[in-house]
Each structure stands twice: as structure tokens, then as C-alpha cells.
Design a protein around this motif. Structure first.
Motif, short mmCIF file in Angstrom:
data_model
loop_
_atom_site.label_atom_id
_atom_site.label_comp_id
_atom_site.label_asym_id
_atom_site.label_seq_id
_atom_site.Cartn_x
_atom_site.Cartn_y
_atom_site.Cartn_z
N ASP A 212 13.94 -14.84 -3.28
CA ASP A 212 15.18 -15.95 -2.89
C ASP A 212 14.89 -16.83 -2.18
O ASP A 212 16.21 -17.85 -2.47
N LEU A 213 13.63 -16.79 -1.64
CA LEU A 213 13.49 -17.86 -0.74
C LEU A 213 13.08 -19.48 -1.85
O LEU A 213 12.23 -20.15 -1.06
N GLY A 214 12.58 -18.86 -3.27
CA GLY A 214 11.69 -19.95 -3.94
C GLY A 214 10.53 -19.72 -4.32
O GLY A 214 9.37 -20.83 -4.14
N LEU A 215 9.73 -18.60 -3.78
CA LEU A 215 8.44 -18.49 -3.10
C LEU A 215 7.74 -17.20 -3.90
O LEU A 215 8.70 -16.82 -4.61
N THR A 216 6.54 -17.43 -4.36
CA THR A 216 5.82 -16.52 -5.44
C THR A 216 4.93 -15.65 -4.67
O THR A 216 5.03 -15.16 -3.27
N VAL A 217 4.29 -14.12 -5.01
CA VAL A 217 4.26 -13.46 -4.26
C VAL A 217 3.15 -13.00 -5.02
O VAL A 217 2.99 -13.26 -6.23
N SER A 218 1.83 -13.23 -4.58
CA SER A 218 0.68 -12.78 -5.40
C SER A 218 -0.35 -11.32 -4.60
O SER A 218 -0.08 -11.30 -3.80
N PHE A 219 -0.35 -10.77 -5.49
CA PHE A 219 -1.00 -9.79 -5.17
C PHE A 219 -2.94 -9.50 -4.90
O PHE A 219 -3.66 -10.03 -5.74
N THR A 220 -3.33 -9.59 -3.99
CA THR A 220 -4.32 -10.62 -3.53
C THR A 220 -6.03 -10.24 -2.98
O THR A 220 -6.64 -10.83 -3.30
N GLU A 221 -5.85 -8.94 -3.20
CA GLU A 221 -7.31 -8.45 -2.73
C GLU A 221 -6.54 -6.96 -3.38
O GLU A 221 -7.45 -5.61 -2.35
N VAL A 222 -6.35 -6.45 -4.51
CA VAL A 222 -5.46 -4.90 -4.30
C VAL A 222 -7.03 -4.29 -4.87
O VAL A 222 -8.41 -4.76 -5.31
N ASP A 223 -7.21 -2.97 -4.08
CA ASP A 223 -7.50 -1.55 -4.14
C ASP A 223 -7.32 -0.90 -3.69
O ASP A 223 -6.33 -0.72 -2.66
N VAL A 224 -7.75 0.84 -4.51
CA VAL A 224 -6.85 1.77 -4.42
C VAL A 224 -7.86 2.84 -4.19
O VAL A 224 -9.43 2.90 -5.02
N ARG A 225 -8.68 2.56 -2.46
CA ARG A 225 -9.22 3.75 -2.44
C ARG A 225 -9.68 5.09 -2.47
O ARG A 225 -8.08 5.26 -2.18
N ILE A 226 -10.39 6.24 -2.39
CA ILE A 226 -10.53 7.61 -2.72
C ILE A 226 -10.61 8.11 -1.69
O ILE A 226 -12.05 7.75 -1.74
N GLN A 227 -10.47 9.27 -0.97
CA GLN A 227 -10.98 9.72 -0.22
C GLN A 227 -12.46 10.75 -0.97
O GLN A 227 -11.69 11.26 -1.76
N MET A 228 -13.88 10.72 -0.43
CA MET A 228 -14.68 11.17 -1.11
C MET A 228 -14.58 12.68 -1.21
O MET A 228 -14.47 12.62 0.28
N PRO A 229 -14.55 13.78 -1.84
CA PRO A 229 -15.63 13.03 -2.89
C PRO A 229 -14.88 12.98 -3.91
O PRO A 229 -13.32 13.70 -3.68
#
Ligand code: XIL
Length: 349
Positions: free
Chosen positions: A258-275
Motif C-alpha cells: 500500500d505504500l508502493g514498496l517491495t518486500v524481499s525475503f533477504t536471508e531465508v533459512d529454516v533451522r532444525i534443532q539437532m538431531p
């Protein structure tokens, strides 16, 4: 004689059909391994953070060029590396990265100038407003002028908020005051009129939290005051067991639209608690899929950039003790099933 000729003809036809099938399969097989083709076709910026060594090993360089269409330096454009002292500029790693990207028709995302972390010693010890302004202006202007027109988007400022929504204490805040943000964006726009200027942060993705709302309010006020800003970055360092809060994420993306701005997903990672277990991998897959689906569905989301590709050189275990396996390729550079799941989604879109 006639019978012999027609047998010969049938054999020829069978042979060329078989050849055609083998050829088609080989192309198809090739395409199937290559997420980038689909991302290119869908005009999705699908990228990854890289290190200088990635370009030195031919098999890693090939993997990057095959699978991604935008690259960001994981560390080399940060103050600590870019400008370790006031007079030395470390261009060589950045030149190498940009040349590599251009050679392979990939875009470059710049990351990041104004941050509280990974600063060089001389930056951390700045103590007058005048000196700090000089360093801020010189660094942004020098870099953006050098690479004018060659960098698609840049995280001008990074992680400027505390979790409670106040501006974070940093050398820039202490010496210049809150207007350092406006000044950084204005300086960048003057140096390169076409690079997209982003404000980037983490835990800023869900509307309704103190940090995300403060982040939004600042950006809105920048737009209203005519400060040049093109988009925002949501880093998206997620945890597999925390389901993505879709409604809050989408509401946030749309208010920037609505503000006329883009959104970038800039640093995606999805971490898992080991194991790692199959259940945890299923949670991780669900999170990645939700993020990618939302990125592809919301028209103002322009890039989906992963913070690293292989578990072998991941920042996760060193930063979040006990966590790992956050990326699409394993520690032998082989794509995980997750990779193919995401590729199928891009292909189907
Ligand atoms: C991280 C890098 O991945 C690490 O190699 C480095 O030691 C520290 O910084 N948010 C950011 C990134 O904006 O720059 C950080 O990168 C990860 C969190």
C-alpha cells in the motif's frame, strides 16, 4: 527386396524415434535438476548468500550458476571487509563476485553498509557527528559510484531496531542520532539513481509485533517525507518447529504494498534443532513451502534469497548452538528432497 527395404526403413524410424526420446529425456532430466530455469521463467529472484571461496571451486561456482539468479555477499560487503581502515578499500572480492554474476547473467544484491555489527575498528571508534557523517557518506558514495548500474538492490541499513521497537544503540545512533537512516538513504540515491534501496531487519515480518510495527512506521514516515526507499527486507531466519504465521506475514507484506514498496525475503533459512528426524524435516519443509508460496503469491514480493546453500559452510551452528541442517544442499553439496519440493512449486506456479 521390397521386404528388406521396408524392414530397413522401419529400423531407421525406430532408431531415430529412440534417439529423439533419449535426447528429450536428457534435456528434461537437465531441466529437472535446475531450479533456476523455472525461477528465470517466472521472473522470481531466487538467490543465495555466497563467500569468495565459492567462486574459486569450479564445482561450487557451477552449482551457483545453475541454481540461482541473484547473489549476495554473505560478508565481503560489510564494513569490516569492505573498508578495514579509512584508506584501504577491499574491492577485489566484490569485483570477483560481480564479474562472476554478470558472466552468468545473475543479479547482485548489496549487503550492507550501516549496521551495528561487523564494523571495522575505525568505524566502531568514531566519536564525533562530523567524522561519522564523513565515513557514512564516503563509504556509500564510493561503493555505489564504483558499481553504478551493476547492483540490483542494496540493504542500505540493517537491523536498526531493538525487539521493543526502539532504535538500536549503535555507533551511528550515538554519533549522528536517528536521522542517520534518512541521510544514508539520501546519500545512496544521489550516488546511484537506479539501485533499489532497502531497509533490512529480522523479526520484522509479522504485523502486530512491537518491532515489525515500529519498522513499518519508520518506513511509512520515510515515504511520506520523501526519503528515497524502494523496499524492505525481511531476513526470515526461521525455526522449523515454529509454524509460519501466515496471516500476520501477509498483512505486513500488503501494508508495504500500500505504500508502493517491495518486500524481499533477504536471508531465508529454516533451522532444525539437532538431531534431524523425519518429523522435524517435515516441519522444516512446511515452513519453506509456506514462505515460498507467499513470496510467489504476493505481487510486491520480489526476491527469495537463501542465507547459504550448503550445510557445510552454514552460519547456523556457530550462531545458534544445537541447531543445523537449515539449507537446501547437504554438506556434500547434494540437493536435499526439500530442494526438489521447492523447485516443483516454482515450476507449477
Ligand atoms: C552473518 C554471516 O552469515 C556470518 O558468516 C557472520 O559471521 C555473521 O553474519 N543477519 C545479517 C547477516 O544481516 O549479515 C548475518 O550474516 C546473519 C544475520
Amino acid at each position: 527386396m521390397k521386404a528388406k527395404k521396408s524392414i530397413l526403413r522401419i529400423t531407421k524410424i525406430l532408431f531415430s524415434t529412440a534417439l529423439a526420446i533419449v535426447f528429450a529425456l536428457s534435456i528434461f532430466g537437465c531441466v529437472e535438476k535446475n531450479i533456476r530455469r523455472y525461477a528465470d521463467a517466472k521472473k522470481l529472484d531466487f538467490g543465495v548468500a555466497v563467500r569468495p571461496s565459492d567462486m574459486l571451486y569450479p564445482e561450487r561456482a557451477e552449482l551457483l550458476a545453475d541454481h540461482f539468479n541473484i547473489l549476495v555477499a554473505e560478508n565481503t560487503m560489510k564494513m569490516q571487509y569492505l573498508r578495514p581502515n579509512p584508506t584501504f578499500w577491499n574491492w577485489s572480492d566484490i569485483d570477483q563476485l560481480i564479474n562472476f554474476a554478470e558472466e552468468h547473467k545473475m543479479k547482485i544484491k548489496g549487503h550492507t553498509f550501516i549496521w551495528h555489527s561487523q564494523n571495522s575498528g575505525f568505524v566502531s571508534s568514531l566519536n564525533t557527528r562530523e567524522d561519522a557523517l564523513k565515513v557514512l557518506r564516503e563509504t556509500i558514495t564510493e561503493t555505489l559510484t564504483r558499481y553504478k548500474g551493476r547492483i540490483a538492490e542494496y540493504d542500505i541499513c540493517n537491523e536498526i531496531f531493538e525487539e521493543n521497537g526502539t532504535l538500536r544503540d549503535s555507533v551511528w545512533m550515538r554519533t549522528i542520532g536517528p536521522e542517520y537512516v534518512d541521510i544514508a538513504f539520501q546519500t545512496a540515491r544521489e550516488a546511484d539513481p537506479s539501485v533499489k534501496l532497502l531497509l533490512n531487519d529480522y523479526n520484522n515480518e509479522y504485523a502486530g509485533t512491537a518491532k515489525a510495527d515500529a519498522f513499518y512506521n519508520l518506513v511509512k514516515s520515510m515515504v511520506e517525507r520523501g526519503i528515497p526507499i524502494d523496499g524492505v527486507g525481511f531476513q526470515m531466519h526461521m525455526i522449523a518447529k515454529d509454524p509460519i504465521k501466515e496471516a500476520a506475514l501477509i498483512a505486513n507484506i500488503r501494508r508495504f504494498n500500500d505504500l508502493g514498496l517491495t518486500v524481499s525475503f533477504t536471508e531465508v533459512d529454516v533451522r532444525i534443532q539437532m538431531p534431524v528426524t523425519p518429523e522435524k524435516e517435515a516441519e522444516q519443509e512446511a515452513a519453506y513451502k509456506t514462505l515460498l508460496r507467499i513470496a510467489m503469491e504476493e505481487p510486491n514480493v520480489k526476491s527469495f534469497i537463501l542465507w547459504g546453500y550448503t550445510d557445510l559452510q552454514s552460519w547456523i551452528p556457530a550462531t545458534f548452538g544445537g541447531y543445523g541442517s537449515a539449507h537446501l544442499f547437504d554438506d556434500k553439496f547434494q540437493p536435499k528432497p526439500l530442494y526438489y519440493t521447492l523447485m516443483d512449486m516454482i515450476k507449477a506456479k
